[in-house]
Design a protein around this motif. Structure first.
Motif, short mmCIF file in Angstrom:
data_model
loop_
_atom_site.label_atom_id
_atom_site.label_comp_id
_atom_site.label_asym_id
_atom_site.label_seq_id
_atom_site.Cartn_x
_atom_site.Cartn_y
_atom_site.Cartn_z
N ASN A 269 3.48 -26.27 -6.39
CA ASN A 269 4.81 -26.87 -6.39
C ASN A 269 4.75 -28.36 -6.03
OD1 ASN A 269 5.90 -24.41 -7.10
ND2 ASN A 269 6.37 -23.85 -5.00
N ARG B 120 -2.85 -18.83 -0.50
CA ARG B 120 -2.33 -17.45 -0.45
C ARG B 120 -0.82 -17.39 -0.27
NH1 ARG B 120 -7.46 -16.64 2.23
NH2 ARG B 120 -6.59 -17.24 4.22
N GLN B 121 -0.20 -18.51 0.06
CA GLN B 121 1.24 -18.53 0.35
C GLN B 121 2.07 -18.40 -0.93
OE1 GLN B 121 1.93 -22.17 2.47
NE2 GLN B 121 0.89 -21.48 4.31
N THR B 122 3.25 -17.83 -0.75
CA THR B 122 4.23 -17.79 -1.83
C THR B 122 5.54 -18.31 -1.24
OG1 THR B 122 3.16 -15.88 -2.81
CG2 THR B 122 5.42 -16.31 -3.47
N LYS C 130 3.86 -21.22 -3.85
CA LYS C 130 2.58 -21.94 -3.80
C LYS C 130 2.81 -23.42 -3.48
CE LYS C 130 0.15 -18.39 -5.16
NZ LYS C 130 -0.52 -17.64 -4.15
N PRO C 131 2.52 -23.86 -2.25
CA PRO C 131 2.81 -25.26 -1.91
C PRO C 131 2.01 -26.26 -2.72
CG PRO C 131 1.62 -24.17 -0.12
CD PRO C 131 1.97 -23.11 -1.12
N GLU D 187 -5.58 -20.85 3.22
CA GLU D 187 -4.27 -20.28 3.61
C GLU D 187 -3.14 -20.75 2.70
OE1 GLU D 187 -1.32 -18.08 5.04
OE2 GLU D 187 -3.45 -17.76 5.43
N PRO D 188 -3.01 -22.07 2.44
CA PRO D 188 -1.94 -22.48 1.52
C PRO D 188 -2.07 -21.83 0.13
CG PRO D 188 -2.81 -24.39 2.67
CD PRO D 188 -3.68 -23.23 3.04
#
Length: 191
Positions: A176, A168-170, A172-173, A165-166
């Protein structure tokens, strides 16, 4: 960048991993291959002036400094003793990105020397059910460059459902967060 040492792609290594001889017997190769494609290797790199590879190496390998420049790490411990300075074969644990402390093992440690880049790699794992399991190979390269510059490269692959899941996030945790780690220890080494 001619002759720049490469950090091996851990996701490629994982996709060639044979579950019949390694890993959890209930896993199948196709499922891990899909997860490796969904959560590819991430890398961050900085090239900076005014600092040495040895100074950067200190802040990377001395875990007692991590929390002073990076707010995404906690609960660093050495269950079998040793530390706080990392070394080849050392086992340690640390929490990051909201995960409980991961069990980590230093698998490569070569301090930078004249003409030789520093190399540090560890694997970090979280055992459990397939929904909880996480395998995180993480590699670092620190080298002096001509002109009073230093190159720091890190590459990490997060393999397992908790990391999907992380990824796919924007924004990008993971990407970053690792950039913040690089920027933090370079700034600390520059003081």
């Amino acid at each position: 960048m001619e002759d720049a040492p490469m950090v091996e792609d851990a996701a490629t290594r994982w996709r060639t991993h044979d579950p019949r001889t390694h890993g959890h017997p209930e896993d199948d190769h196709a499922a891990r291959d899909r997860l490796a494609r969904e959560v590819p290797a991430r890398h961050n790199e900085v090239i900076v002036r005014g600092v040495t590879a040895a100074a950067v190496w200190h802040y990377l390998t001395d875990t007692s400094t991590w929390e002073s420049y990076y707010d995404n790490v906690a609960d660093i411990s050495f269950p079998q003793g040793g530390g706080p300075v990392l070394r080849d074969g050392l086992r340690f644990s640390f929490g990051t990105f909201g995960f409980p402390p991961l069990d980590a093992h230093v698998v490569e440690f070569q301090a930078p020397a004249d003409g030789v880049p520093g190399r540090l790699s560890w694997t970090a794992k979280q055992d459990g059910t397939p929904e909880e399991r996480l395998d995180v190979p993480h590699a670092w390269l620190v080298e002096d460059l001509p002109g009073g510059r230093v190159r720091v490269l890190t590459q990490e692959t997060q393999i397992g459902r908790p990391a999907a899941e992380p990824a796919r996030q924007t924004p990008k945790p993971m990407l970053n967060g690792h950039q913040a780690w690089l920027d933090g220890f370079v700034a600390a080494a520059s003081k």
